[in-house]
Scaffold this active site. Structure first.
Site, PDB file in Angstrom:
ATOM      1  N   SER A 252       0.847  -1.288   0.100  1.00 50.56           N
ATOM      2  CA  SER A 252      -0.024  -0.018  -0.132  1.00 50.56           C
ATOM      3  C   SER A 252       0.814   1.242   0.061  1.00 50.56           C
ATOM      4  O   SER A 252       2.025   1.316   0.462  1.00 50.56           O
ATOM      5  CB  SER A 252      -0.810   0.024   1.375  1.00 50.56           C
ATOM      6  OG  SER A 252      -0.042   0.131   2.221  1.00 50.56           O
ATOM      7  N   LYS A 253       0.504   2.206  -0.578  1.00 56.82           N
ATOM      8  CA  LYS A 253       1.208   3.575  -0.659  1.00 56.82           C
ATOM      9  C   LYS A 253       1.390   4.260   0.578  1.00 56.82           C
ATOM     10  O   LYS A 253       2.217   4.951   0.595  1.00 56.82           O
ATOM     11  CB  LYS A 253       0.425   4.501  -1.700  1.00 56.82           C
ATOM     12  CG  LYS A 253      -0.744   5.099  -1.520  1.00 56.82           C
ATOM     13  CD  LYS A 253      -1.320   6.052  -2.485  1.00 56.82           C
ATOM     14  CE  LYS A 253      -2.654   6.580  -2.172  1.00 56.82           C
ATOM     15  NZ  LYS A 253      -3.366   7.207  -3.257  1.00 56.82           N
ATOM     16  N   ARG A 254       0.821   3.796   1.671  1.00 53.51           N
ATOM     17  CA  ARG A 254       0.919   4.375   3.103  1.00 53.51           C
ATOM     18  C   ARG A 254       2.505   4.087   3.514  1.00 53.51           C
ATOM     19  O   ARG A 254       3.124   4.656   4.396  1.00 53.51           O
ATOM     20  CB  ARG A 254      -0.183   4.018   4.050  1.00 53.51           C
ATOM     21  CG  ARG A 254      -1.207   4.619   3.812  1.00 53.51           C
ATOM     22  CD  ARG A 254      -2.266   4.608   5.141  1.00 53.51           C
ATOM     23  NE  ARG A 254      -3.270   5.425   4.675  1.00 53.51           N
ATOM     24  CZ  ARG A 254      -3.998   6.133   5.532  1.00 53.51           C
ATOM     25  NH1 ARG A 254      -3.595   5.841   6.837  1.00 53.51           N
ATOM     26  NH2 ARG A 254      -5.040   6.823   5.637  1.00 53.51           N
ATOM     27  N   ASN A 256       4.842   2.211   1.376  1.00 51.92           N
ATOM     28  CA  ASN A 256       5.880   2.094   0.142  1.00 51.92           C
ATOM     29  C   ASN A 256       5.302   2.873  -0.947  1.00 51.92           C
ATOM     30  O   ASN A 256       4.013   2.699  -1.236  1.00 51.92           O
ATOM     31  CB  ASN A 256       5.761   0.413  -0.298  1.00 51.92           C
ATOM     32  CG  ASN A 256       7.162  -0.252   0.072  1.00 51.92           C
ATOM     33  OD1 ASN A 256       8.149   0.210  -0.006  1.00 51.92           O
ATOM     34  ND2 ASN A 256       6.829  -1.460   0.140  1.00 51.92           N
TER      35      ASN A 256
END
Ligand code: GLU
Length: 495
Positions: A252-254, A256
């Site tokens: 998830s962009k949180r 990575n």
């Protein structure tokens, strides 16, 4: 049989490394069998799909060399390849299912659905909503029909029992029909859902193998049933393991950066990223770590995919990228640099902002360095301010990050409007509010306008730097995050 595979991204945000991963395996599989690999744009969700996102997906897959044989830009015999351009086709398929008794018009309102769901919960029944729950008595159905009330078309599904799905990697998987709902096929606005459009298109585009993310495994019973209802052969199914963060949670962009553009802008080589994605759950027969797309394709065997969740680890990717760079000749390295950012086009974005600020050319490299660097070297001391502490600044940066994550376009004026709106809502002077943004982006406040800077370095790197600054300032705890989310919703409502 000609093998035909496809990747079917929805253009609803940044081009995701997961899309490239699925594209890579589909492409290798099709080409290894002398078949075709197709790109289809699944843009039936018209509120979330954007042209910009579609363009970024096409550009970034091309950058990676994951080109397609048929698709919206190159055409092909089964077009159009964009679902929004095929929308007139889906209704007749949904209506044909009603005629055969496999689907029904559902006039239930969202309030009624909530009540039905609560009732199920209260009865302790752990199952999805079924046609039996949803269908109205005949007179009520007729009344709503005569009033032209909005309706959706839903498919009929078994009440309970087991559904067997054959998966190329998992063998036979058993799923529980009780958990499968009477899926909406056509929405009240006449648009198909993913499930209907996907099956109709895979059939019409003669897809023989559906290789997609594991998150779709639970949808497979509905899909199998739809193929049966239509009387069509179902393609072979293969659900690839999900990419994971190093802590094993879903990528998830949180945690990575997940956008392909981030890796491009950070100076990763396309070959290295493809190589790394090829190592996600797969390995070369001789276990070699560094290989090209062509080598992977030549040695490809889908049965070598292992199901343990592959970890997308940026440090390992960087190591592999280093190998790729080191194996270049000086000339090739120079070409990589020139293609990447050391070129006229990129310099021309920076020069208008720098030209007036130097007395000699030798000052340029230093002043422009942040336009080429990765994360700036900053510490909490970099954020020193006479009036505000770092506790305030973490909050500002987090609010700004959320606002910027929601932006579909990325230009200096829009970025400024967002920053000003938050500063006004917090009653902070814009000059003070922008100080930590300067530090996050350029590592110093002595730079040219930070909104220009963010436009130049692009959304992915800008957001990554803001995230990095938040971490440097100590980050936001889970508990604080909940509070901030609520406070942010309140101020965002006033924008
Ligand atoms: N549009 C779906 C997605 O974005 C495609 C899933 C599939 O391959 O069936 O993941």
């Amino acid at each position: 049989m000609t093998v035909r595979t496809r990747v079917a991204p929805s253009p609803t945000g940044d081009p995701h490394v997961g899309t490239a991963y699925i594209a890579l395996f589909n492409r290798c599989f099709a080409h290894q069998h002398g078949g075709q690999f197709i790109l289809r744009i699944e843009d039936t969700d018209q509120t979330r799909s954007t042209n910009e996102s579609e363009q970024m997906i096409l550009d970034s897959l091309k950058w990676l060399g994951l080109t397609w044989d048929e698709g919206p830009d190159v055409g092909g015999p089964h077009g159009p390849y964009r679902q929004s351009e095929r929308k007139h086709m889906y209704r007749e398929y949904a209506e044909a299912l009603i005629e055969k008794g496999h689907a029904f018009k559902c006039y239930r309102t969202s309030e009624e659905l909530d009540v039905l769901r609560t009732e199920l919960k209260e009865k302790g029944e752990n199952r999805a909503l079924k046609p039996q729950d949803l269908e109205l008595p005949a007179d009520e159905q007729a009344r709503r029909e005569s009033e032209n009330a909005p309706y959706v078309i839903r498919m009929r599904v078994p009440f309970d029992g087991r559904c067997e799905i054959d998966d190329m990697l998992r063998g036979t998987v058993e799923l529980d029909w009780a958990l499968v709902d009477a899926q909406i096929l056509l929405k009240s606005d006449g648009m198909p859902t993913y499930h209907l459009a996907n099956i109709v298109d895979d059939h019409l585009m003669e897809i023989t193998h559906v290789i997609r993310g594991e998150e779709w495994l639970n949808s497979a019973p509905k899909h199998k049933l739809l193929y049966e209802y239509f009387g069509w052969d179902m393609p072979a199914l293969c659900h690839m393991p999900l990419l994971r963060n190093p802590d094993k949670s879903k990528l998830s962009k949180r945690k990575n950066p997940t956008s392909i553009l981030f890796y491009q802008r950070m100076g990763y080589m396309a070959e290295a990223l493809v190589n790394y994605l090829g190592r996600m759950g797969w390995s070369m027969p001789d276990e070699s770590e560094k290989f090209t797309l062509e080598q992977m394709q030549a040695a490809f065997d889908i049965q070598r995919v292992s199901l343990g969740g592959p970890v997308f680890d940026v440090e390992k990717l960087s190591w592999l990228n280093g190998q790729w760079l080191r194996d270049q000749t000086d000339e090739q390295f120079l070409d990589s640099l020139l293609n990447w950012a050391y070129n006229r086009d990129y310099a021309m974005k920076i020069i208008p902002h720098l030209r007036q600020r130097v007395e000699t050319l030798s000052e340029v490299a230093d002043k422009a360095a942040f336009c080429f660097n990765g994360m700036p070297a900053i510490t909490p001391a970099s954020f020193e301010h006479k009036q505000y502490g770092t506790d305030d600044m973490v909050v500002w940066l987090q609010y700004l990050l959320w606002t910027y994550e929601a932006r579909s376009d990325w230009n200096r004026d829009g970025l400024f409007v967002d920053a000003k709106a938050i500063a006004d809502a917090l009653e902070v002077k814009i000059k003070d509010f922008l100080l930590p943004v300067f530090i996050a982006i350029a590592g110093t406040s002595a730079s040219f306008s930070v909104v220009d800077a963010m436009e130049i370095i692009g959304s992915d790197v800008s957001r990554a730097r803001i995230r990095h600054a938040i971490e440097v300032l100590g980050g936001v705890s889970k508990k604080q995050m909940k509070k901030l989310e609520k406070a942010y919703r309140d101020i965002a409502a006033s924008f």
